[in-house]
Every structure is written in structure tokens, then in C-alpha cells.
Design a protein around this motif. Structure first.
Motif, PDB file in Angstrom:
ATOM      1  N   TYR A  41       6.022  34.463  59.680  1.00 41.78           N
ATOM      2  CA  TYR A  41       7.269  34.697  58.948  1.00 41.78           C
ATOM      3  C   TYR A  41       7.055  34.476  57.459  1.00 41.78           C
ATOM      4  N   LEU A  45       7.555  37.362  54.671  1.00 38.51           N
ATOM      5  CA  LEU A  45       8.550  37.129  53.621  1.00 38.51           C
ATOM      6  C   LEU A  45       7.901  37.304  52.246  1.00 38.51           C
ATOM      7  N   SER A  48       7.302  40.766  51.281  1.00 42.32           N
ATOM      8  CA  SER A  48       8.519  41.612  51.279  1.00 42.32           C
ATOM      9  C   SER A  48       8.418  42.708  52.344  1.00 42.32           C
ATOM     10  N   ALA A  50       9.645  43.924  55.701  1.00 43.19           N
ATOM     11  CA  ALA A  50      10.665  43.844  56.760  1.00 43.19           C
ATOM     12  C   ALA A  50      10.091  44.289  58.106  1.00 43.19           C
ATOM     13  N   VAL A  53       8.529  41.393  59.593  1.00 39.93           N
ATOM     14  CA  VAL A  53       9.504  40.359  59.978  1.00 39.93           C
ATOM     15  C   VAL A  53      10.064  40.656  61.367  1.00 39.93           C
ATOM     16  N   ARG A  78      17.467  43.722  60.386  1.00 35.87           N
ATOM     17  CA  ARG A  78      16.587  44.579  59.587  1.00 35.87           C
ATOM     18  C   ARG A  78      17.251  44.982  58.265  1.00 35.87           C
ATOM     19  N   TYR A  81      17.249  42.074  55.791  1.00 34.30           N
ATOM     20  CA  TYR A  81      15.954  41.863  55.130  1.00 34.30           C
ATOM     21  C   TYR A  81      15.652  42.978  54.141  1.00 34.30           C
TER      22      TYR A  81
END
Lengths: 161, 161
Positions: A41, A45, A48, A50, A53, A78, A81
Motif C-alpha cells: 500500500y 500510494l 500515485s 491507483a 492500490v 478507485r 484514489y
């Protein structure tokens, strides 16, 4: 009982015998698996990303970012993010305060994160610090996934971001 | 096994037979008990009554208010509420989005709250809206207590309080 159901029951009973009556600090294997999700995670993050993630979240997960209504379900998560990564670039390091297994298929983790946030539009960089509470659920495939996730800044008032 | 331990195991096994393999929406009795804790919390919060808040928390609880480091343990939790009630007066109504029992002695609840906050020093009143994630633990006395609690504003950025 199907054998699948028997296995589940045996696994649950073994868990209860190990930790009857309360929480147990997650056993080494499960704790490692959950720590790995937290590491993934952090990486997603900071990138950047998604798309990276999303596999970390359960399909019916709820993501609760500040200044937003809760994002309920994978599609909303989604979208949340995508909005975050569109607005800011994070560079955070997570520190794990605790990982506690509650049941064979449930656990929670509490973390802190610290680093920087850059506003994409303005380019302005500032210090970011947060506290996080994750609830994890183990899927049918044995993978721990984020089921619920709430966090907030630990910066003093007036330095929210 | 002591009879206490046998009872705990029997209770846990019964729980697993009811909901083997995943979460179950908290059974009516347990759900009511947890909803009652949330109602008591709402009342204590709106009365700025830290003494009434404290029995709702487990001794080793962690309270994670925004703009603050996590308050770990009852003494720190009490201090955090004293600071909050010294600064602001809340008038909030909680709406329960879900109560999910994870194990015989663990559950979580997700709520939203909305109402007003008044800054005690200035007397200025403004709209307040939050999202909350509570983890509950059932104590040896059978009472559900707040074990971990994280929340954040759902107001748009720039209207944090």
C-alpha cells in the motif's frame, strides 16, 4: 458439512484454542502477510498508482478519506484514489504500531505515516503526518485485503495537509 | 479446561457454526448492545461529559482524533476528551451505517455524525460532519467497549471544523 466447511471450522477452532477469549497478537505468518499488504500500500500510494492500490482492497471495502464521504465498494474506492492522485503526490513512510488478529479471517492494523505531500497544481510541498486504522479481511483465496480504512492528520490544526 | 474456558469455547464454537467462514451482521442482541454504546457515546459527547465517555472505552483503548497523536490507554484517552470538551461544544447526531461482529468478542461499527460545533472561546458555531470507524471488544463482564476509534471530517477542505 462440506469438507471446505469442516476445514474452516477446524482452522477456526485451532485459532480459538491458541487464543481463546481475546485478541492475540497476529501469528507470525499472518502478521507478515498483513505487513506485506501495508508495504504494498505504501509503495502504491507513493507511486500515485491507483491500479496497484485496488488489488489490496476487498470488493466491498469502505475507504474513509478526510474531507470526503466514505467511498463504499471497489468502484467508489478507485474513484477516490484517482481523485487523490490527481490532486497530490505523496511521499510517506508508514510505521506499524500494531497488527492484531481478531478471528481466523479478521485483523486490524494501526499505523502512523510521515513524509511530504506535494500539491500537483501548485507544486507546493509540505510536511504530512497521519494516523491510520485498517480493518483487514482474509479472502477465500487466503489473501488479506483492506476491508475498512479510516485515517486522519496528526498535524496541528491549521496545518491539515 | 476451567468451566469458564469451556464456556468461552462453547460460545465461540456456537458463533462459528452460525457464521462460519466470514463476517455475520451482528446478531440482534449483540447489535443492540453495541448500538446502545454508540447512543451513550453520542449523549456523553453532546453533554461534554468526559466522565461519562470513559466507561465506554476499554482500558487499553486507542482514540485517534484528527490533529493529534493517537491517545493510547485510558489516561491518555481521558486527557484527549478533556482537551476536546475544553475547546468545543458538540451537538451531533450519529447515524449507524453498519455494525459487524467479527468474533465472539470483537466487532466494528461505521457511523456518520452531523450537527454543529461551537468554539467555546469564540462562541462561533459551525456545521460539523464526520465519518467514524469504531472497533469494539467485549470485556470479561460481557460489556462491549470501544477498543479503537478513528474518525475524520466529511466537510470539504477548508471547512475542517
Amino acid at each position: 458439512m462440506s469438507s471446505n466447511r469442516i476445514n474452516k471450522f477446524a482452522r477456526a477452532a485451532a485459532f480459538l484454542l491458541l487464543g481463546a477469549g481475546g485478541s492475540v497478537e497476529a501469528q507470525t505468518g499472518e502478521k507478515s502477510a498483513i505487513m506485506n499488504v501495508l508495504s504494498s500500500y505504501e509503495a502504491a500510494l507513493n507511486a500515485s498508482n491507483a491500479a496497484a492500490v485496488m488489488p489490496l482492497y476487498a470488493d466491498d471495502a469502505v475507504f474513509m478519506p478526510p474531507n470526503s464521504q466514505p467511498a463504499v465498494g471497489a468502484a467508489a474506492v478507485r474513484q477516490a484514489y484517482d481523485a487523490v492522485f490527481n490532486a497530490i503526490k505523496l511521499n510517506l513512510k508508514f510505521t506499524v504500531a500494531e497488527v492484531v488478529q481478531l478471528a481466523p479471517e479478521w485483523a486490524f492494523a494501526r499505523t502512523n505515516s510521515a513524509g511530504t505531500v506535494t500539491i500537483n497544481a501548485a507544486g507546493a510541498k509540505s510536511a504530512e503526518a497521519n494516523q491510520e486504522l485498517f480493518i483487514f479481511k482474509k479472502g477465500a483465496d487466503g489473501a488479506w485485503k483492506i476491508a475498512r480504512y479510516s485515517f486522519s492528520t496528526t498535524n496541528p490544526p491549521g496545518r491539515q495537509q
